[in-house]
Design a protein around this motif. Structure first.
Motif, short mmCIF file in Angstrom:
data_model
loop_
_atom_site.label_atom_id
_atom_site.label_comp_id
_atom_site.label_asym_id
_atom_site.label_seq_id
_atom_site.Cartn_x
_atom_site.Cartn_y
_atom_site.Cartn_z
N UNK A 237 0.85 -1.19 0.00
CA UNK A 237 0.00 0.00 0.00
C UNK A 237 0.88 1.24 0.00
N UNK A 238 0.24 2.39 -0.07
CA UNK A 238 1.00 3.64 0.00
C UNK A 238 1.64 3.80 1.38
N UNK A 239 1.09 3.14 2.39
CA UNK A 239 1.72 3.18 3.72
C UNK A 239 3.15 2.68 3.64
N UNK A 240 3.39 1.69 2.81
CA UNK A 240 4.73 1.14 2.66
C UNK A 240 5.68 2.16 2.07
N UNK A 241 5.19 2.97 1.14
CA UNK A 241 6.03 4.02 0.54
C UNK A 241 6.40 5.06 1.59
N UNK A 242 5.43 5.43 2.42
CA UNK A 242 5.68 6.41 3.47
C UNK A 242 6.69 5.85 4.47
N UNK A 243 6.51 4.59 4.84
CA UNK A 243 7.43 3.94 5.77
C UNK A 243 8.85 3.91 5.19
N UNK A 244 8.98 3.53 3.93
CA UNK A 244 10.29 3.47 3.29
C UNK A 244 10.97 4.84 3.27
N UNK A 245 10.18 5.88 3.02
CA UNK A 245 10.72 7.24 3.04
C UNK A 245 11.25 7.57 4.44
N UNK A 246 10.52 7.17 5.47
CA UNK A 246 10.97 7.40 6.84
C UNK A 246 12.27 6.69 7.14
N UNK A 247 12.42 5.47 6.63
CA UNK A 247 13.66 4.71 6.83
C UNK A 247 14.83 5.42 6.13
N UNK A 248 14.59 5.88 4.91
CA UNK A 248 15.65 6.58 4.17
C UNK A 248 16.05 7.86 4.90
N UNK A 249 15.08 8.61 5.37
CA UNK A 249 15.36 9.84 6.11
C UNK A 249 16.15 9.54 7.37
N UNK A 250 15.76 8.50 8.09
CA UNK A 250 16.47 8.09 9.30
C UNK A 250 17.89 7.65 8.98
N UNK A 251 18.04 6.96 7.88
CA UNK A 251 19.35 6.51 7.43
C UNK A 251 20.26 7.72 7.15
N UNK A 252 19.73 8.73 6.48
CA UNK A 252 20.51 9.93 6.17
C UNK A 252 20.89 10.70 7.43
N UNK A 253 19.96 10.78 8.37
CA UNK A 253 20.22 11.54 9.60
C UNK A 253 21.18 10.84 10.55
N UNK A 254 21.15 9.52 10.55
CA UNK A 254 21.99 8.76 11.50
C UNK A 254 23.32 8.34 10.90
N UNK A 255 23.37 8.23 9.57
CA UNK A 255 24.58 7.73 8.92
C UNK A 255 24.74 6.23 9.07
N UNK A 256 23.64 5.54 9.40
CA UNK A 256 23.69 4.09 9.61
C UNK A 256 22.81 3.37 8.59
N UNK A 257 23.17 2.13 8.31
CA UNK A 257 22.38 1.30 7.39
C UNK A 257 21.12 0.80 8.11
N UNK A 258 20.07 0.45 7.35
CA UNK A 258 18.82 0.02 7.98
C UNK A 258 18.92 -1.27 8.80
N UNK A 259 19.80 -2.19 8.39
CA UNK A 259 19.95 -3.44 9.13
C UNK A 259 21.42 -3.70 9.38
N UNK A 260 21.79 -3.81 10.65
CA UNK A 260 23.17 -4.12 11.02
C UNK A 260 23.19 -4.59 12.47
N UNK A 261 23.08 -5.91 12.69
CA UNK A 261 23.04 -6.46 14.05
C UNK A 261 24.25 -6.08 14.89
N UNK A 262 25.39 -5.85 14.26
CA UNK A 262 26.59 -5.51 15.03
C UNK A 262 26.48 -4.13 15.66
#
Length: 115
Positions: free
Chosen positions: A35-60
Protein backbone atom coordinates in the motif's frame (compact mmCIF):
# COMPACT_ATOMS: atom_id res chain seq x y z
CA UNK A 1 13.33 0.76 -2.27
CA UNK A 2 10.65 -1.82 -2.86
CA UNK A 3 8.40 -2.37 -5.81
CA UNK A 4 5.89 -4.82 -7.11
CA UNK A 5 7.20 -7.07 -9.85
CA UNK A 6 5.74 -9.72 -12.07
CA UNK A 7 8.24 -11.53 -14.26
CA UNK A 8 5.70 -11.82 -17.10
CA UNK A 9 4.71 -8.14 -17.20
CA UNK A 10 6.61 -5.10 -18.36
CA UNK A 11 4.77 -2.82 -15.93
CA UNK A 12 4.33 -2.79 -12.17
CA UNK A 13 1.61 -5.09 -10.92
CA UNK A 14 0.70 -7.27 -7.99
CA UNK A 15 2.97 -10.23 -7.52
CA UNK A 16 6.18 -10.40 -5.50
CA UNK A 17 7.73 -7.60 -3.52
CA UNK A 18 11.35 -7.00 -4.38
CA UNK A 19 13.49 -4.80 -2.19
CA UNK A 20 15.66 -4.53 0.85
CA UNK A 21 13.95 -5.86 4.00
CA UNK A 22 15.03 -2.87 6.10
CA UNK A 23 12.89 -0.58 3.98
CA UNK A 24 9.73 -2.70 3.81
CA UNK A 25 6.77 -1.99 6.06
CA UNK A 26 6.70 -4.73 8.76
CA UNK A 27 2.98 -5.40 8.19
CA UNK A 28 3.78 -6.52 4.64
CA UNK A 29 5.06 -9.82 5.99
CA UNK A 30 1.66 -10.47 7.60
CA UNK A 31 -0.63 -9.55 4.72
CA UNK A 32 1.70 -9.55 1.68
CA UNK A 33 -0.24 -6.52 0.43
CA UNK A 34 1.55 -3.38 -0.67
CA UNK A 35 0.00 0.00 0.00
CA UNK A 36 1.00 3.64 0.00
CA UNK A 37 1.72 3.18 3.72
CA UNK A 38 4.73 1.14 2.66
CA UNK A 39 6.03 4.02 0.54
CA UNK A 40 5.68 6.41 3.47
CA UNK A 41 7.43 3.94 5.77
CA UNK A 42 10.29 3.47 3.29
CA UNK A 43 10.72 7.24 3.04
CA UNK A 44 10.97 7.40 6.84
CA UNK A 45 13.66 4.71 6.83
CA UNK A 46 15.65 6.58 4.17
CA UNK A 47 15.36 9.84 6.11
CA UNK A 48 16.47 8.09 9.30
CA UNK A 49 19.35 6.51 7.43
CA UNK A 50 20.51 9.93 6.17
CA UNK A 51 20.22 11.54 9.60
CA UNK A 52 21.99 8.76 11.50
CA UNK A 53 24.58 7.73 8.92
CA UNK A 54 23.69 4.09 9.61
CA UNK A 55 22.38 1.30 7.39
CA UNK A 56 18.82 0.02 7.98
CA UNK A 57 19.95 -3.44 9.13
CA UNK A 58 23.17 -4.12 11.02
CA UNK A 59 23.04 -6.46 14.05
CA UNK A 60 26.59 -5.51 15.03
CA UNK A 61 25.44 -1.93 15.67
CA UNK A 62 21.85 -2.30 16.81
CA UNK A 63 22.17 -5.35 19.06
CA UNK A 64 18.82 -6.77 20.15
CA UNK A 65 16.88 -4.24 18.09
CA UNK A 66 18.60 -5.62 14.95
CA UNK A 67 17.50 -2.69 12.79
CA UNK A 68 17.75 1.09 12.51
CA UNK A 69 14.05 1.75 13.08
CA UNK A 70 13.83 -0.26 16.32
CA UNK A 71 17.11 1.21 17.57
CA UNK A 72 16.01 4.79 16.86
CA UNK A 73 12.56 4.27 18.38
CA UNK A 74 14.12 2.88 21.56
CA UNK A 75 16.50 5.85 21.83
CA UNK A 76 13.53 8.16 21.33
CA UNK A 77 11.55 6.39 24.08
CA UNK A 78 14.58 6.62 26.39
CA UNK A 79 14.77 10.38 25.67
CA UNK A 80 18.19 9.93 24.04
CA UNK A 81 17.11 11.23 20.64
CA UNK A 82 20.31 13.24 20.19
CA UNK A 83 22.24 9.96 19.93
CA UNK A 84 20.39 9.12 16.71
CA UNK A 85 21.91 11.98 14.73
CA UNK A 86 25.29 11.46 13.07
CA UNK A 87 27.82 13.59 15.03
CA UNK A 88 29.53 14.51 11.76
CA UNK A 89 26.26 15.84 10.40
CA UNK A 90 25.73 17.95 13.52
CA UNK A 91 29.26 19.40 13.23
CA UNK A 92 28.81 20.33 9.58
CA UNK A 93 25.24 21.53 9.79
CA UNK A 94 24.54 24.98 11.20
CA UNK A 95 20.81 24.26 11.59
CA UNK A 96 20.61 21.64 14.32
CA UNK A 97 17.00 22.60 14.93
CA UNK A 98 16.19 21.59 11.34
CA UNK A 99 17.83 18.22 11.85
CA UNK A 100 15.47 17.51 14.73
CA UNK A 101 12.54 18.59 12.54
CA UNK A 102 13.64 16.07 9.89
CA UNK A 103 13.91 13.43 12.59
CA UNK A 104 10.38 14.25 13.70
CA UNK A 105 9.18 13.78 10.11
CA UNK A 106 11.00 10.42 9.92
CA UNK A 107 9.25 9.21 13.09
CA UNK A 108 5.86 10.28 11.72
CA UNK A 109 6.55 8.26 8.56
CA UNK A 110 7.51 5.22 10.63
CA UNK A 111 4.43 5.43 12.86
CA UNK A 112 1.68 3.37 11.26
CA UNK A 113 -0.96 5.19 13.29
CA UNK A 114 -0.09 8.50 11.59
CA UNK A 115 -1.56 7.44 8.22
Amino acid sequence: MARLMNTFDTHLSISTLAGTPGYVLPEYYQSFRCTTKGDVYSYGVILLELLSGKRPIDPSIFGDENNLVGWAKQLHIDKRTSEILDPELIRQESGEVELYQYLKIAFKCLDGRAF
